[in-house]
Scaffold this active site. Structure first.
Site, PDB file in Angstrom:
ATOM      1  N   ASN A  22     -15.458   6.063 -42.979  1.00  0.00           N
ATOM      2  CA  ASN A  22     -14.156   6.514 -43.359  1.00  0.00           C
ATOM      3  C   ASN A  22     -13.071   5.572 -43.174  1.00  0.00           C
ATOM      4  OD1 ASN A  22     -14.407   6.222 -40.400  1.00  0.00           O
ATOM      5  ND2 ASN A  22     -13.094   8.163 -39.912  1.00  0.00           N
ATOM      6  N   HIS A  34     -22.611  12.967 -32.607  1.00  0.00           N
ATOM      7  CA  HIS A  34     -22.108  13.554 -31.312  1.00  0.00           C
ATOM      8  C   HIS A  34     -22.273  14.870 -30.913  1.00  0.00           C
ATOM      9  CE1 HIS A  34     -19.269  14.236 -34.692  1.00  0.00           C
ATOM     10  NE2 HIS A  34     -18.743  13.254 -34.682  1.00  0.00           N
ATOM     11  N   ASP A  60     -19.419   6.171 -30.977  1.00  0.00           N
ATOM     12  CA  ASP A  60     -18.005   6.776 -31.598  1.00  0.00           C
ATOM     13  C   ASP A  60     -16.791   6.050 -31.300  1.00  0.00           C
ATOM     14  OD1 ASP A  60     -16.598   8.356 -33.188  1.00  0.00           O
ATOM     15  OD2 ASP A  60     -16.858  10.207 -32.298  1.00  0.00           O
ATOM     16  N   HIS A 109      -7.484   3.296 -32.189  1.00  0.00           N
ATOM     17  CA  HIS A 109      -6.233   3.624 -32.647  1.00  0.00           C
ATOM     18  C   HIS A 109      -5.266   2.898 -32.095  1.00  0.00           C
ATOM     19  CE1 HIS A 109      -7.691   7.158 -34.677  1.00  0.00           C
ATOM     20  NE2 HIS A 109      -8.348   7.678 -33.778  1.00  0.00           N
ATOM     21  N   HIS A 133     -21.484  14.961 -39.370  1.00  0.00           N
ATOM     22  CA  HIS A 133     -20.316  15.170 -38.248  1.00  0.00           C
ATOM     23  C   HIS A 133     -20.320  16.739 -38.401  1.00  0.00           C
ATOM     24  CE1 HIS A 133     -16.071  14.944 -37.031  1.00  0.00           C
ATOM     25  NE2 HIS A 133     -15.993  16.110 -37.244  1.00  0.00           N
ATOM     26  N   HIS A 153     -16.498   2.934 -35.528  1.00  0.00           N
ATOM     27  CA  HIS A 153     -15.552   2.692 -36.337  1.00  0.00           C
ATOM     28  C   HIS A 153     -14.925   1.397 -36.399  1.00  0.00           C
ATOM     29  CE1 HIS A 153     -15.722   7.198 -37.409  1.00  0.00           C
ATOM     30  NE2 HIS A 153     -15.868   7.216 -36.237  1.00  0.00           N
ATOM     31  N   LEU A 154     -15.019   0.456 -37.601  1.00  0.00           N
ATOM     32  CA  LEU A 154     -14.597  -0.629 -37.468  1.00  0.00           C
ATOM     33  C   LEU A 154     -13.051  -1.007 -38.081  1.00  0.00           C
ATOM     34  CD1 LEU A 154     -17.626  -3.057 -37.730  1.00  0.00           C
ATOM     35  CD2 LEU A 154     -16.239  -2.540 -35.797  1.00  0.00           C
TER      36      LEU A 154
END
Ligand code: ZN
Length: 442
Positions: free
Chosen positions: A95, A235, A308, A312, A182, A63-64
């Site tokens: 996302n 995952h 993954d 945050h 997912h 997730h970038l």
């Protein structure tokens, strides 16, 4: 960033895949030779003694956060973190805000990745518009865009509607794509805070039962078999999921699966301290699950390790457990955890690590330029690992814009000390070259 402008590098006495010793001459963007005698004058010399050379690592699940949450991560900071962790390519999940569900957004991510130039950034396209799970996105337009998207996922959310999932599986077949699911039944996990089990009962936290993952995987391997498409499961976290994948592969269903480093090392016991850095989705499970995931990775039931990596910012993590965001960063710790959990325990060889962290993720992502053999004429995408490096994880020292790692303070073996992308060093530990005698630029 063109590879031919990079200086040549000579890596002497390095262990290829941990089993044969050779010299690697990187010149003109390729592995020019396996013999030091062929090194051009002025090549930067690296003493590879004690180091293991692997094909550059590929992460199928990153997730970038850009566009939209640049306070958590950007394509530049995430790429830097990836290169530091030994990665040469990352697949950036969809996302974002806006969602990567159109050719315009995936091209934006792809071209920003190229501008940064530290890793190849392959955008993942959303399966459904806005990840809303109701209408298929324009997957063919994304596949035919300059970004040439091949991996599609609503990751963060499950494609829950079975008819929509069936249509997506049929649709991506036409351009050789894959749906990465997912697997999380949304109804069975409403309000879930951690693994459903003894620990959640003791702590009084709402549980996320294994069956919510396993029921979706069972359904999706059956759907993939029914329509003759391939499917990838994100995952894996439970022993039952490993059993279902094993069963599906035995039936000839074209399924691949990934496991995350944290699910190979940590259990739901970690939640007892209520430290939100251990809050992740799917949640940390039990020791029996960890054991089954390790066994499944060792016997090939689970195809790959992916990170993954889920940055945050502090305000989403420095709060009570119930309010905290789910996810942890992982690009810089993945290799060390795989060594600790799998290599140092004898479950995997370094050749296996090349398979699960480079060759197979590249194949699943239809990425022909990565996961190639360490052989003359191949692209010079190379990761050098120091398996004897014992290092203490310091989340504040990460190149990621976020520092939400649960591994702070623990000592890991194994560290990427150099990463080459088409011959250009994107990460190079200064100690490797400080004793070298460098000539004029090649
Ligand atoms: Zn996910």
């Amino acid at each position: 960033m063109t590879s031919t402008t990079a200086r040549a590098h000579l890596i002497e006495n390095v262990s290829l895949y941990g089993d044969t010793t050779a010299d690697l001459v990187l010149a003109g963007g390729v592995i020019a030779s396996l013999s030091a005698a062929d090194a051009p004058a002025g090549a930067v010399r690296i003493d590879g003694s004690g180091l293991v050379a692997l094909p550059g690592l590929v992460d199928l699940h990153t997730h970038l956060r850009e566009p939209g949450r640049e306070d958590a991560e950007t394509i530049a900071t995430g790429s830097r973190s990836a290169a530091n962790g030994g990665f040469v390519a990352v697949h950036a999940m969809a996302n974002t805000t806006p969602t990567a569900d159109t050719a315009g957004v995936v091209e934006q991510v792809w071209s920003r990745g190229r501008e940064v130039g530290l890793v190849d950034v392959f955008p993942v396209g959303a399966v459904t518009v806005g990840l809303a799970g109701t209408q298929l996105s324009e997957m063919a337009a994304m596949a035919n865009s300059r970004a040439q998207v091949r991996v599609f996922s609503d990751d963060g959310k499950c494609v829950h509607d079975p008819l929509l999932m069936r249509r997506a599986l049929e649709y991506v077949k036409t351009f050789g794509g894959v749906v990465a699911q997912h697997a999380q039944d949304p109804r069975l996990t409403e309000g879930a805070q951690m693994n459903e089990g003894l620990v959640s009962a003791e702590l009084g936290l709402a549980g996320w039962p294994s069956v919510a993952e396993e029921s979706i995987i069972a359904r999706d391997v059956l759907l993939a078999g029914h329509v003759g498409s391939r499917v990838h499961i994100c995952h894996l976290s439970t022993a039952g999921s490993v059993e279902i994948i094993r069963w599906a592969k035995a039936r000839g269903i074209d399924v691949t699966a990934e496991v995350m480093p944290h699910h190979l090392l940590l259990t739901d016991e970690s939640a007892r301290g209520y430290d939100p850095r251990f809050k992740v989705n799917p949640p940390l499970r039990t020791q029996a699950d960890v054991d089954a995931l390790r066994a499944g990775l060792a016997d090939g039931t689970i195809d790959i390790v992916a990170t993954d990596h889920a940055p945050h910012p502090d305000e989403d993590k420095d709060c009570e457990w119930g309010a905290a965001a789910m996810g942890m960063i992982g690009l810089e710790t993945a290799l060390g955890i795989v060594q600790k959990a799998m290599v140092d325990t004898g479950a995997l060889t370094w050749r296996d690590v090349a398979r699960v962290l480079s060759e197979t993720p590249a194949r699943i992502g239809r990425d022909a330029g990565h996961g190639r053999p360490l052989a003359a004429g191949e692209p010079a995408n190379v990761t050098l690992v120091d398996p004897a490096a014992a290092w203490t994880v310091d989340p504040a020292g990460t190149a990621s814009r976020s520092n939400n790692s649960p591994f702070g303070g623990i000592t890991l073996p194994g560290r990427a000390v150099a990463t080459f992308l088409r011959g250009t060093p994107t990460h190079l530990d200064a100690r490797l070259t400080e004793t070298s005698t460098e000539g004029a630029p090649a």
